[in-house]
Design a protein around this motif. Structure first.
Motif, PDB file in Angstrom:
ATOM      1  N   ASP A  39       9.654 -17.098  -6.321  1.00  0.00           N
ATOM      2  CA  ASP A  39       9.234 -17.110  -4.916  1.00  0.00           C
ATOM      3  C   ASP A  39       8.246 -18.255  -4.702  1.00  0.00           C
ATOM      4  O   ASP A  39       7.037 -18.068  -4.741  1.00  0.00           O
ATOM      5  CB  ASP A  39       8.598 -15.773  -4.537  1.00  0.00           C
ATOM      6  CG  ASP A  39       8.199 -15.715  -3.069  1.00  0.00           C
ATOM      7  OD1 ASP A  39       8.447 -16.700  -2.346  1.00  0.00           O
ATOM      8  OD2 ASP A  39       7.646 -14.688  -2.647  1.00  0.00           O
ATOM      9  N   ASP A  42       5.727 -18.221  -1.286  1.00  0.00           N
ATOM     10  CA  ASP A  42       4.532 -17.393  -1.096  1.00  0.00           C
ATOM     11  C   ASP A  42       3.271 -18.241  -1.211  1.00  0.00           C
ATOM     12  O   ASP A  42       3.092 -18.957  -2.193  1.00  0.00           O
ATOM     13  CB  ASP A  42       4.518 -16.268  -2.134  1.00  0.00           C
ATOM     14  CG  ASP A  42       3.419 -15.262  -1.849  1.00  0.00           C
ATOM     15  OD1 ASP A  42       2.248 -15.573  -2.158  1.00  0.00           O
ATOM     16  OD2 ASP A  42       3.732 -14.174  -1.345  1.00  0.00           O
ATOM     17  N   GLN A  43       2.400 -18.144  -0.225  1.00  0.00           N
ATOM     18  CA  GLN A  43       1.182 -18.968  -0.211  1.00  0.00           C
ATOM     19  C   GLN A  43       0.223 -18.597  -1.331  1.00  0.00           C
ATOM     20  O   GLN A  43      -0.537 -19.436  -1.796  1.00  0.00           O
ATOM     21  CB  GLN A  43       0.487 -18.848   1.145  1.00  0.00           C
ATOM     22  CG  GLN A  43       1.269 -19.496   2.259  1.00  0.00           C
ATOM     23  CD  GLN A  43       0.569 -19.374   3.605  1.00  0.00           C
ATOM     24  OE1 GLN A  43      -0.447 -18.701   3.736  1.00  0.00           O
ATOM     25  NE2 GLN A  43       1.124 -20.014   4.616  1.00  0.00           N
ATOM     26  N   ASP A  44       0.243 -17.348  -1.775  1.00  0.00           N
ATOM     27  CA  ASP A  44      -0.678 -16.916  -2.824  1.00  0.00           C
ATOM     28  C   ASP A  44      -0.172 -17.240  -4.228  1.00  0.00           C
ATOM     29  O   ASP A  44      -0.945 -17.642  -5.087  1.00  0.00           O
ATOM     30  CB  ASP A  44      -0.933 -15.408  -2.730  1.00  0.00           C
ATOM     31  CG  ASP A  44      -1.689 -15.027  -1.468  1.00  0.00           C
ATOM     32  OD1 ASP A  44      -2.499 -15.841  -0.986  1.00  0.00           O
ATOM     33  OD2 ASP A  44      -1.449 -13.911  -0.964  1.00  0.00           O
ATOM     34  N   GLY A  46       3.098 -18.912  -4.896  1.00  0.00           N
ATOM     35  CA  GLY A  46       4.218 -19.858  -4.921  1.00  0.00           C
ATOM     36  C   GLY A  46       4.081 -20.972  -5.939  1.00  0.00           C
ATOM     37  O   GLY A  46       5.034 -21.293  -6.661  1.00  0.00           O
ATOM     38  N   MET A 107       7.868 -13.312  -8.964  1.00  0.00           N
ATOM     39  CA  MET A 107       7.707 -12.988  -7.549  1.00  0.00           C
ATOM     40  C   MET A 107       6.959 -11.668  -7.406  1.00  0.00           C
ATOM     41  O   MET A 107       6.650 -11.028  -8.399  1.00  0.00           O
ATOM     42  CB  MET A 107       9.085 -12.879  -6.878  1.00  0.00           C
ATOM     43  CG  MET A 107       9.943 -11.824  -7.518  1.00  0.00           C
ATOM     44  SD  MET A 107      11.709 -11.775  -7.055  1.00  0.00           S
ATOM     45  CE  MET A 107      11.954 -13.021  -5.892  1.00  0.00           C
ATOM     46  N   HIS A 108       6.697 -11.293  -6.171  1.00  0.00           N
ATOM     47  CA  HIS A 108       6.085  -9.996  -5.913  1.00  0.00           C
ATOM     48  C   HIS A 108       7.130  -8.894  -6.079  1.00  0.00           C
ATOM     49  O   HIS A 108       8.324  -9.125  -5.924  1.00  0.00           O
ATOM     50  CB  HIS A 108       5.535  -9.917  -4.487  1.00  0.00           C
ATOM     51  CG  HIS A 108       4.290 -10.705  -4.273  1.00  0.00           C
ATOM     52  ND1 HIS A 108       3.092 -10.371  -4.855  1.00  0.00           N
ATOM     53  CD2 HIS A 108       4.044 -11.820  -3.539  1.00  0.00           C
ATOM     54  CE1 HIS A 108       2.162 -11.233  -4.487  1.00  0.00           C
ATOM     55  NE2 HIS A 108       2.729 -12.131  -3.700  1.00  0.00           N
ATOM     56  N   ILE A 125      10.640 -12.801  -0.259  1.00  0.00           N
ATOM     57  CA  ILE A 125       9.886 -13.151   0.940  1.00  0.00           C
ATOM     58  C   ILE A 125      10.741 -13.903   1.960  1.00  0.00           C
ATOM     59  O   ILE A 125      10.637 -13.675   3.156  1.00  0.00           O
ATOM     60  CB  ILE A 125       8.643 -14.006   0.574  1.00  0.00           C
ATOM     61  CG1 ILE A 125       7.694 -13.208  -0.306  1.00  0.00           C
ATOM     62  CG2 ILE A 125       7.934 -14.539   1.795  1.00  0.00           C
ATOM     63  CD1 ILE A 125       7.033 -12.053   0.363  1.00  0.00           C
ATOM     64  N   ASP A 128      12.724 -11.360   3.553  1.00  0.00           N
ATOM     65  CA  ASP A 128      11.975 -10.108   3.685  1.00  0.00           C
ATOM     66  C   ASP A 128      12.810  -8.890   3.283  1.00  0.00           C
ATOM     67  O   ASP A 128      12.899  -7.912   4.016  1.00  0.00           O
ATOM     68  CB  ASP A 128      11.423  -9.955   5.102  1.00  0.00           C
ATOM     69  CG  ASP A 128      10.304  -8.928   5.155  1.00  0.00           C
ATOM     70  OD1 ASP A 128       9.573  -8.784   4.156  1.00  0.00           O
ATOM     71  OD2 ASP A 128      10.158  -8.260   6.200  1.00  0.00           O
TER      72      ASP A 128
END
Length: 134
Positions: A39, A42-44, A46, A107-108, A125, A128
């Motif tokens: 992912d 993702d801003q956190d 990525g 990834m999350h 993400i 979604d």
């Protein structure tokens, strides 16, 4: 974060040692099929996911080289990292009896109280959606 990195190192080491000791004459012509999904949006996480995928790609290629196996690595990241793309890849994958399959997701994920199995739901993400790892 240290626990996460230590867990990854243990997984990498176990994979490397396992593949090294599996090298036998019967494995000639065997292949490593790897699907690496990250992912990168993702801003956190990525940026770290991108590094994870690059590191795992390098590791698999080194294991293949050392074990004299061929490596077929597919990387899905960014807009290519969707549940549809992952399931399509897996549904069309042909794996021989001596081949090794590596699925790696950076990834999350999430769990809920209703889940009765140890596997997470992977969170994509970009669209979604979740994909039940089991």
């Amino acid at each position: 974060m240290i626990n996460s990195h230590m867990k990854k190192l243990v997984v990498y080491f176990t994979l490397a040692v396992g593949l090294f000791f599996l090298q036998t004459p019967e494995l000639e012509g065997a292949a490593i099929h790897a699907l690496l999904v990250g992912d990168t949006f993702d801003q956190d996480i990525g940026e770290d996911c991108l590094k994870d995928i690059q590191n795992m790609n390098n590791l698999i290629r080194e294991i293949a080289k050392q074990s004299e196996m061929s490596a077929q690595v597919t990387i899905m990241q960014g807009r290519q990292a969707t549940t549809v793309d992952v399931l399509n890849f897996l549904n069309h994958l042909t794996v021989g009896k001596d081949d090794t399959l590596v699925l790696y997701f950076s990834m999350h994920g999430f769990r809920n109280v209703q889940r009765n199995n140890p596997w997470p739901v992977l969170l994509f993400i970009e669209n979604d959606t979740g994909l039940d790892f089991s």
